[in-house]
Design an enzyme around this catalytic site. Structure first.
Site, short mmCIF file in Angstrom:
data_model
loop_
_atom_site.label_atom_id
_atom_site.label_comp_id
_atom_site.label_asym_id
_atom_site.label_seq_id
_atom_site.Cartn_x
_atom_site.Cartn_y
_atom_site.Cartn_z
CD GLU A 155 46.23 44.74 -28.21
OE1 GLU A 155 46.77 45.23 -29.23
OE2 GLU A 155 45.01 44.67 -28.07
NE ARG A 202 44.34 48.57 -28.91
CZ ARG A 202 43.79 49.67 -29.44
NH1 ARG A 202 43.67 50.78 -28.76
NH2 ARG A 202 43.33 49.65 -30.67
CB SER A 246 45.50 42.37 -32.00
OG SER A 246 44.54 42.80 -32.92
C1 LIG Z 1 37.86 38.35 -30.76
C2 LIG Z 1 38.50 39.49 -30.02
C3 LIG Z 1 38.54 40.75 -30.60
C4 LIG Z 1 39.15 41.81 -29.93
N1 LIG Z 1 39.16 43.05 -30.54
C5 LIG Z 1 39.75 44.09 -29.89
C6 LIG Z 1 39.76 45.38 -30.49
O1 LIG Z 1 39.26 45.61 -31.58
N2 LIG Z 1 40.37 46.39 -29.81
C7 LIG Z 1 40.95 46.20 -28.58
O2 LIG Z 1 41.46 47.17 -27.99
N3 LIG Z 1 40.94 45.00 -27.99
C8 LIG Z 1 40.36 43.93 -28.60
N4 LIG Z 1 40.36 42.70 -28.01
C9 LIG Z 1 41.06 42.52 -26.72
C10 LIG Z 1 40.21 42.71 -25.46
O3 LIG Z 1 38.84 42.43 -25.70
C11 LIG Z 1 40.36 44.11 -24.86
O4 LIG Z 1 41.70 44.37 -24.51
C12 LIG Z 1 39.49 44.28 -23.60
O5 LIG Z 1 39.48 45.63 -23.25
C13 LIG Z 1 39.96 43.47 -22.41
O6 LIG Z 1 38.95 43.46 -21.41
P1 LIG Z 1 38.76 42.24 -20.41
O7 LIG Z 1 37.68 42.58 -19.46
O8 LIG Z 1 38.57 40.98 -21.16
O9 LIG Z 1 40.16 42.26 -19.68
P2 LIG Z 1 40.99 41.01 -19.15
O10 LIG Z 1 41.50 40.22 -20.31
O11 LIG Z 1 40.21 40.30 -18.13
O12 LIG Z 1 42.22 41.77 -18.47
C14 LIG Z 1 43.14 42.52 -19.26
C15 LIG Z 1 43.99 43.35 -18.31
O13 LIG Z 1 43.19 44.36 -17.72
C16 LIG Z 1 43.19 44.22 -16.29
N5 LIG Z 1 41.84 44.52 -15.83
C17 LIG Z 1 40.66 44.00 -16.29
N6 LIG Z 1 39.62 44.58 -15.66
C18 LIG Z 1 40.17 45.45 -14.77
C19 LIG Z 1 39.62 46.36 -13.82
N7 LIG Z 1 38.30 46.49 -13.65
N8 LIG Z 1 40.48 47.11 -13.07
C20 LIG Z 1 41.82 46.99 -13.23
N9 LIG Z 1 42.40 46.17 -14.11
C21 LIG Z 1 41.57 45.41 -14.87
C22 LIG Z 1 43.61 42.81 -16.00
O14 LIG Z 1 44.24 42.74 -14.73
C23 LIG Z 1 44.58 42.55 -17.15
O15 LIG Z 1 45.85 43.09 -16.85
C24 LIG Z 1 39.75 41.62 -28.66
C25 LIG Z 1 39.69 40.34 -28.07
C26 LIG Z 1 39.08 39.29 -28.74
C27 LIG Z 1 39.04 37.94 -28.09
#
Ligand SMILES: Cc1cc2nc3c(=O)[nH]c(=O)nc-3n(C[C@H](O)[C@H](O)[C@H](O)COP(=O)(O)OP(=O)(O)OC[C@H]3O[C@@H](n4cnc5c(N)ncnc54)[C@H](O)[C@@H]3O)c2cc1C
Length: 305
Positions: free
Chosen positions: A298, A178, A228
């Site tokens: 996380e 992660r 999570s």
């Molecule tokens: C129902 C549900 C299930 C999930 N299941 C999983 C799973 O199975 N496995 C898992 O790993 N995660 C899971 N997640 C968590 C999440 O979806 C992941 O961590 C995902 O990768 C986050 O992406 P995001 O675009 O939503 O990031 P955000 O929440 O918008 O940002 C997260 C972090 O990444 C940074 N960030 C985002 N985009 C960029 C970019 N382009 N450049 C630089 N920094 C950036 C942000 O600044 C922040 O620090 C789940 C979430 C939910 C709600």
């Protein structure tokens, strides 16, 4: 943030007015449905605009924060004083080139996984149910069911803190559980090249459907959450520890430890960021006290609480 006319003019010359939102509630842009107002929320439409804005912010010392689909974020109830650069639908092109997929950072992981399946490309099935952007997925090295972004990323185009483009290969990304090199650096992921394997489309789709079914059965997808809440401590599962500590269903306000999957904190109505934050601390305290294991969040906290 004080009204900054020069900055608003600069942004206004590069970004269509409908993509610039003032005093925007972050609850509209997070999967928790929680978060106060961001002073300015900019939906970035292109890689060029992204690098120009970052260059300008570096020169002027403007605070900014990059958000993808907001699925791993807990934004404070008092919001964020600065500019949110949102990489979402407006920057989500996906191209297929043989076994490679080139996706802009704002493309959703489920969409990229569907495109891969439609082209008979395997490797991204694990990501079909991860609701974030592919950019956020790369930063977090998102993973599930023995898959993680590390296994499929060939190359990442990032914008550094001066607004310059840099190409990072898989080794340079230093992917870990992660995490990646980007997590602690002021780099923004702009575009990702994935390298996948050819496989019959039906097999790829069948695996995706099976994983989606497992998620629906185990996870409280009917409630807003950020997935999570805690990382998996080495040798344990966070959800099992929380359950063993007797915390299933524990509530602070409308934030609750999910009864279906204790690893998820869910918003069962009008939870505030403070509710979630307090519940996270209570869970950490009780698990440490009763079972001796430290849970590390996380979910990423942003803004003023
Ligand atoms: C129902 C549900 C299930 C999930 N299941 C999983 C799973 O199975 N496995 C898992 O790993 N995660 C899971 N997640 C968590 C999440 O979806 C992941 O961590 C995902 O990768 C986050 O992406 P995001 O675009 O939503 O990031 P955000 O929440 O918008 O940002 C997260 C972090 O990444 C940074 N960030 C985002 N985009 C960029 C970019 N382009 N450049 C630089 N920094 C950036 C942000 O600044 C922040 O620090 C789940 C979430 C939910 C709600």
């Amino acid at each position: 943030m004080r009204e900054n006319t020069a900055m608003l003019d600069y942004i206004g010359e590069r970004i269509p007015p409908e993509n610039i939102l003032r005093a925007e509630p972050m609850s509209r842009h997070t999967s928790f449905r929680i978060g106060g107002e961001a002073d300015l929320f900019v939906k970035v439409p292109s890689i060029q605009a992204l690098s120009e804005l970052i260059r300008y912010f570096a020169q002027t010392g403007q605070e900014y924060y990059v958000v993808g689909r907001g699925t791993n974020l807990l934004v404070g109830d008092k919001g964020y004083r600065g500019v949110i650069l949102h990489l979402g639908e407006e920057m989500s092109q996906i191209k297929v080139d043989g076994k490679r997929i080139i996706a802009q950072a704002g493309a959703s992981l489920p969409k990229v996984a569907q495109v891969a399946a439609a082209h008979g490309l395997s490797g991204l099935e694990f990501a079909a149910g991860i609701p974030g952007s592919i950019g956020g997925g790369v930063v977090m090295n998102a993973g599930a069911y023995d898959g993680e972004m590390k296994q499929v990323v060939k190359n990442v185009l990032v914008i550094n803190q001066y607004g310059e483009e840099m190409n990072l290969d898989n080794d340079t990304m230093e992917f870990g559980y992660r995490t990646s090199i980007i997590k602690d650096r002021p780099f923004v992921v702009a575009q990702i090249t994935l390298e996948l394997q050819e496989k019959p489309k039906e097999e790829v789709e069948a695996l995706m459907e099976d994983l989606a079914k497992r998620r629906r059965e185990k996870q409280p997808l009917e409630y807003p959450s950020a997935g999570s809440t805690f990382k998996r401590p080495e040798g344990y599962f966070a959800g099992k520890l929380i359950m063993d500590a007797g915390l299933r269903g524990l509530r602070v306000g409308d934030a609750q430890v999910s009864e279906k999957h204790c690893g998820f904190i869910i918003n069962i109505g009008h939870a505030t960021a403070e509710d979630v934050s307090e519940l996270m601390e209570e869970v950490q305290y009780r698990v440490k006290k009763q079972l001796g294991v430290r849970l590390e969040p996380e979910v990423i906290k942003l803004g003023e609480f």
